[in-house]
Design an enzyme around this catalytic site. Structure first.
Site, short mmCIF file in Angstrom:
data_model
loop_
_atom_site.label_atom_id
_atom_site.label_comp_id
_atom_site.label_asym_id
_atom_site.label_seq_id
_atom_site.Cartn_x
_atom_site.Cartn_y
_atom_site.Cartn_z
CB SER A 4 73.77 -28.98 -35.82
OG SER A 4 73.57 -27.99 -34.84
CE1 TYR B 173 79.12 -29.26 -34.10
CE2 TYR B 173 77.32 -27.69 -34.30
CZ TYR B 173 77.77 -28.96 -34.01
OH TYR B 173 76.87 -29.94 -33.65
N1 LIG Z 1 74.38 -32.54 -28.47
C1 LIG Z 1 73.90 -31.52 -29.15
O1 LIG Z 1 73.44 -30.51 -28.58
C2 LIG Z 1 73.89 -31.59 -30.65
C3 LIG Z 1 73.11 -30.64 -31.33
C4 LIG Z 1 73.10 -30.67 -32.72
C5 LIG Z 1 73.80 -31.64 -33.41
N2 LIG Z 1 74.55 -32.54 -32.71
C6 LIG Z 1 75.29 -33.54 -33.49
O2 LIG Z 1 74.96 -34.83 -33.03
C7 LIG Z 1 76.00 -35.74 -33.37
C8 LIG Z 1 76.31 -36.63 -32.19
O3 LIG Z 1 76.88 -35.86 -31.16
P1 LIG Z 1 76.50 -36.02 -29.62
O4 LIG Z 1 75.87 -34.74 -29.20
O5 LIG Z 1 75.79 -37.28 -29.38
O6 LIG Z 1 77.98 -36.00 -28.99
P2 LIG Z 1 78.82 -37.11 -28.19
O7 LIG Z 1 80.15 -36.47 -27.97
O8 LIG Z 1 78.05 -37.56 -27.00
O9 LIG Z 1 78.95 -38.31 -29.22
C9 LIG Z 1 79.75 -38.21 -30.38
C10 LIG Z 1 80.37 -39.58 -30.67
O10 LIG Z 1 81.12 -39.45 -31.89
C11 LIG Z 1 82.36 -40.13 -31.70
N3 LIG Z 1 83.37 -39.59 -32.60
C12 LIG Z 1 84.04 -38.40 -32.50
N4 LIG Z 1 84.92 -38.31 -33.50
C13 LIG Z 1 84.81 -39.43 -34.26
C14 LIG Z 1 85.46 -39.90 -35.43
N5 LIG Z 1 86.44 -39.20 -36.03
N6 LIG Z 1 85.09 -41.11 -35.94
C15 LIG Z 1 84.12 -41.84 -35.33
N7 LIG Z 1 83.49 -41.46 -34.20
C16 LIG Z 1 83.83 -40.25 -33.68
C17 LIG Z 1 82.71 -39.88 -30.24
O11 LIG Z 1 83.68 -40.82 -29.78
C18 LIG Z 1 81.36 -40.03 -29.58
O12 LIG Z 1 81.10 -41.36 -29.22
C19 LIG Z 1 77.18 -34.87 -33.83
O13 LIG Z 1 77.26 -34.88 -35.23
C20 LIG Z 1 76.80 -33.49 -33.34
O14 LIG Z 1 77.39 -32.47 -34.09
C21 LIG Z 1 74.61 -32.54 -31.35
#
Ligand SMILES: NC(=O)c1ccc[n+]([C@@H]2O[C@H](COP(=O)([O-])OP(=O)(O)OC[C@H]3O[C@@H](n4cnc5c(N)ncnc54)[C@H](O)[C@@H]3O)[C@@H](O)[C@H]2O)c1
Length: 279
Positions: free
Chosen positions: A152, A165
């Site tokens: 991130s 985080y």
């Molecule tokens: N959305 C943002 O703004 C953003 C920004 C920077 C980084 N990220 C990163 O992107 C990645 C994806 O997140 P997202 O934004 O798509 O969120 P999201 O919540 O839409 O998707 C996350 C997925 O991970 C799964 N998950 C959670 N815990 C888990 C575990 N212990 N084992 C397996 N699966 C698990 C959830 O069930 C979900 O399907 C994450 O690593 C997040 O930190 C997101």
């Protein structure tokens, strides 16, 4: 209707047999769909099997190949099992691992319990370590492979009230930077994705203080500069070009440059602006 997968067989990305963790929602789902569009068979792993199955159904409806697997990336034994099961399901050694699963966590440092820290570290950091630990030996044995680790912009922005985080994502970035050079001679590519806001379920499903969780979710859903689909496409393209970093948005690039060019000024600006945040 036009077949949404009509771009099929635009290999490599990288290079046809992928595992995506957290593929049941958001960025992970977009990675899985885009990989299938490019001709890969995909194992969609998620803690929530229903989400993974929904992603698989979308891929199969469009003529792609995918399998859903339940896996908690915070548990080493489940990731070890995922590595073996994926090879069986794909009928081929895995060629690309996307360590995407992650959870959102906010709050002042003294508001977070040690259990909050553990939850966040287990999924966001240990999940990625488990993935690399259990898939890299297979890549080495086969003479190559690729890893995308989803960190991130928080890995370097160090914004207040995001300590747990930020720490997990800084760890993911450091691990990816190390592996990029260490695994180069083994023909293993590494890319680390460092986005700012992407509209997904991360805040709704995360642990944030009630005083700003709604506001944060509103900002995420309405003011993000990009979509999860665009982020997935860009990251796969950068992996294919052999690049280490993906910082998709303009603000992610600006924070990166400011922090690196003037680290003390950057820290002071953050501290100064945080004084004006309503407590
Ligand atoms: N959305 C943002 O703004 C953003 C920004 C920077 C980084 N990220 C990163 O992107 C990645 C994806 O997140 P997202 O934004 O798509 O969120 P999201 O919540 O839409 O998707 C996350 C997925 O991970 C799964 N998950 C959670 N815990 C888990 C575990 N212990 N084992 C397996 N699966 C698990 C959830 O069930 C979900 O399907 C994450 O690593 C997040 O930190 C997101």
């Amino acid at each position: 209707m036009k077949n949404p997968f009509h771009f099929r067989a635009r290999k490599p990305s990288y290079d046809g047999y992928a595992v995506v963790t957290g593929a049941g929602s958001g960025i992970g789902r977009s990675f899985a769909l885009e990989l299938a569009r490019r001709g890969s068979a995909v194992v969609c792993a998620d803690l929530k099997l229903e989400g993974a199955k929904e992603t698989v159904a979308r891929i199969q409806e469009a003529g792609g190949t995918a399998h859903a697997v339940k896996c908690d990336v915070g548990k080493a034994s489940q990731v070890e099992k995922l590595a073996a099961e994926s090879e069986e399901l794909l009928g081929h050694p895995v060629t690309l691992l996307i360590n995407n699963a992650g959870v959102g966590m906010g709050g002042k440092f003294d508001e977070l319990s040690l259990e909050d820290w553990k939850w966040c570290m287990d999924v966001n950091l240990w999940g990625v370590i488990h993935g690399c630990h259990h898939f890299v030996p297979g890549f080495k044995k086969r003479g190559g492979g690729a890893i995308i680790n989803v960190a991130s912009a928080a890995s370097y922005t160090a914004a207040p009230e995001m300590s747990a985080y930020n720490v997990t994502k800084a760890g993911v970035r450091a691990l990816s930077e190390t592996l990029y050079s260490e695994l180069k001679r083994d023909n293993i590519r590494v890319n680390v994705l460092c986005p700012t806001l992407v509209p997904t379920n991360i805040i709704k499903d995360g642990r944030l203080p009630a005083r700003y969780s709604k506001l944060a979710d509103h900002a995420l859903m309405h003011y993000a500069m990009t979509t999860s689909d665009d982020v997935a496409k860009l990251t796969l393209n950068r992996l294919d070009r052999g690049e280490l970093y993906t910082t998709p948005q303009v603000d992610a690039k600006l924070f990166w440059m400011l922090k690196r060019a003037t680290p003390n000024l950057y820290a002071n600006l953050l501290g100064f602006s945080y004084r004006f945040v309503k407590q």
